[in-house]
Design a protein around this motif. Structure first.
Motif, mmCIF file in Angstrom:
data_model
loop_
_atom_site.group_PDB
_atom_site.id
_atom_site.type_symbol
_atom_site.label_atom_id
_atom_site.label_comp_id
_atom_site.label_asym_id
_atom_site.label_seq_id
_atom_site.Cartn_x
_atom_site.Cartn_y
_atom_site.Cartn_z
ATOM 1 N N LYS A 59 -11.046 -1.337 -1.142
ATOM 2 C CA LYS A 59 -11.755 -0.977 0.084
ATOM 3 C C LYS A 59 -11.026 0.161 0.807
ATOM 4 O O LYS A 59 -11.635 1.106 1.269
ATOM 5 C CB LYS A 59 -11.861 -2.189 1.022
ATOM 6 N N LYS A 60 -9.704 0.033 0.898
ATOM 7 C CA LYS A 60 -8.896 1.017 1.586
ATOM 8 C C LYS A 60 -8.984 2.388 0.897
ATOM 9 O O LYS A 60 -9.118 3.422 1.544
ATOM 10 C CB LYS A 60 -7.440 0.551 1.648
ATOM 11 N N SER A 61 -8.935 2.369 -0.436
ATOM 12 C CA SER A 61 -9.000 3.638 -1.161
ATOM 13 C C SER A 61 -10.400 4.247 -1.109
ATOM 14 O O SER A 61 -10.556 5.452 -1.043
ATOM 15 C CB SER A 61 -8.563 3.447 -2.622
ATOM 16 N N LYS A 118 -12.458 3.983 1.445
ATOM 17 C CA LYS A 118 -12.589 4.535 2.788
ATOM 18 C C LYS A 118 -11.912 5.897 2.875
ATOM 19 O O LYS A 118 -12.425 6.823 3.497
ATOM 20 C CB LYS A 118 -11.964 3.603 3.823
ATOM 21 N N SER A 119 -10.739 6.025 2.245
ATOM 22 C CA SER A 119 -10.005 7.294 2.316
ATOM 23 C C SER A 119 -10.670 8.377 1.467
ATOM 24 O O SER A 119 -10.486 9.552 1.714
ATOM 25 C CB SER A 119 -8.544 7.101 1.913
ATOM 26 N N ALA A 165 0.837 -1.205 0.000
ATOM 27 C CA ALA A 165 0.000 0.000 0.000
ATOM 28 C C ALA A 165 0.872 1.256 0.000
ATOM 29 O O ALA A 165 0.799 2.093 0.893
ATOM 30 C CB ALA A 165 -0.966 -0.003 1.172
ATOM 31 N N LYS A 180 -8.855 -5.597 -1.283
ATOM 32 C CA LYS A 180 -8.476 -4.883 -0.068
ATOM 33 C C LYS A 180 -8.034 -3.458 -0.387
ATOM 34 O O LYS A 180 -8.392 -2.521 0.330
ATOM 35 C CB LYS A 180 -7.348 -5.624 0.656
#
Length: 169
Positions: A163-165, A167-168, A88, A160
Motif C-alpha cells: 500500500k505504501k509503495s 501510494k508513493s 520500511a 502495508k
C-alpha cells in the motif's frame, strides 16, 4: 546426509547423535524506493551430520528432532523478514549497516534458541534412555505457534508495504 564416525570415547561424550547447521539468508528487492525483504532458513550441508551408530528404531525420532531444529531456523528467518519490512528502509546505501546488523543479530539469536532446544530435548539413544516426550511436545507447540504467528504478521506487513509503495508511485 553426512555420516560421521567417532571413537568410543567421543561417542560417550556426545549429547546428540546428530548436528544440523542452519543459517538465515536474506534477499531483497526495491519497490518505489523501499526495500522489500525475503528471508529463508538454509541447511548448511558441509557442517551437518549424523552418527553412523544411530539405532534403526530411533532414526525417525532423530529426523523429527532435526526437522524441528530447522523449523526454528525458519521461524527466525520469518521474524527477521518481518522486522526488516516493518522498518520500511529506503533503497540506498544508508540501509546496509542496519540490514547487516539485524541479520547477524538474528543469526546469533537463532543459534541460542537452537542450543536451548537441544538442551531441553536432548537424549542419547545409545544409552537406551527414552526421550522426554513432554519437553518435546512443549517445544513442538512453541515452534508451530511462532511459525504461524510470523506467517500471519508477514502477510500483514507485506500488505502495508505494498500500500505504501503504491501510494508513493
Amino acid at each position: 546426509k553426512a555420516v560421521k564416525n567417532f571413537t568410543e570415547k567421543e561417542y560417550k561424550k556426545l549429547k546428540n547423535l546428530s548436528f544440523l547447521d542452519t543459517e538465515i539468508v536474506l534477499s531483497c528487492s526495491c519497490s518505489s524506493g523501499f526495500i522489500i525483504f525475503n528471508s529463508n532458513a538454509i541447511l548448511r550441508t558441509d557442517n551437518s551430520w549424523w552418527s553412523s551408530k544411530i539405532p534403526v528404531k530411533t532414526k525417525s525420532t532423530i529426523l523429527e528432532t532435526m526437522q524441528k531444529n530447522f523449523d526454528i531456523a525458519q521461524w527466525y528467518a520469518l521474524m527477521l523478514k518481518n522486522e526488516l519490512n516493518k522498518q520500511a528502509l529506503l533503497c540506498d546505501q544508508s540501509s546496509l549497516p542496519i540490514i547487516w546488523s539485524e541479520l547477524l543479530l538474528k543469526n546469533k539469536e537463532l543459534i541460542q534458541e537452537q542450543k536451548q532446544y537441544s538442551i531441553e530435548t536432548a537424549w542419547n539413544p545409545l544409552k537406551g534412555l527414552l526421550k522426554n516426550q513432554k519437553a518435546q511436545d512443549k517445544w513442538n507447540r512453541k515452534i508451530q505457534k511462532n511459525l504461524n504467528k510470523q506467517k500471519k504478521i508477514n502477510t500483514k506487513t507485506i500488505e502495508k508495504l505494498n500500500k505504501k509503495s503504491s501510494k508513493s508511485e
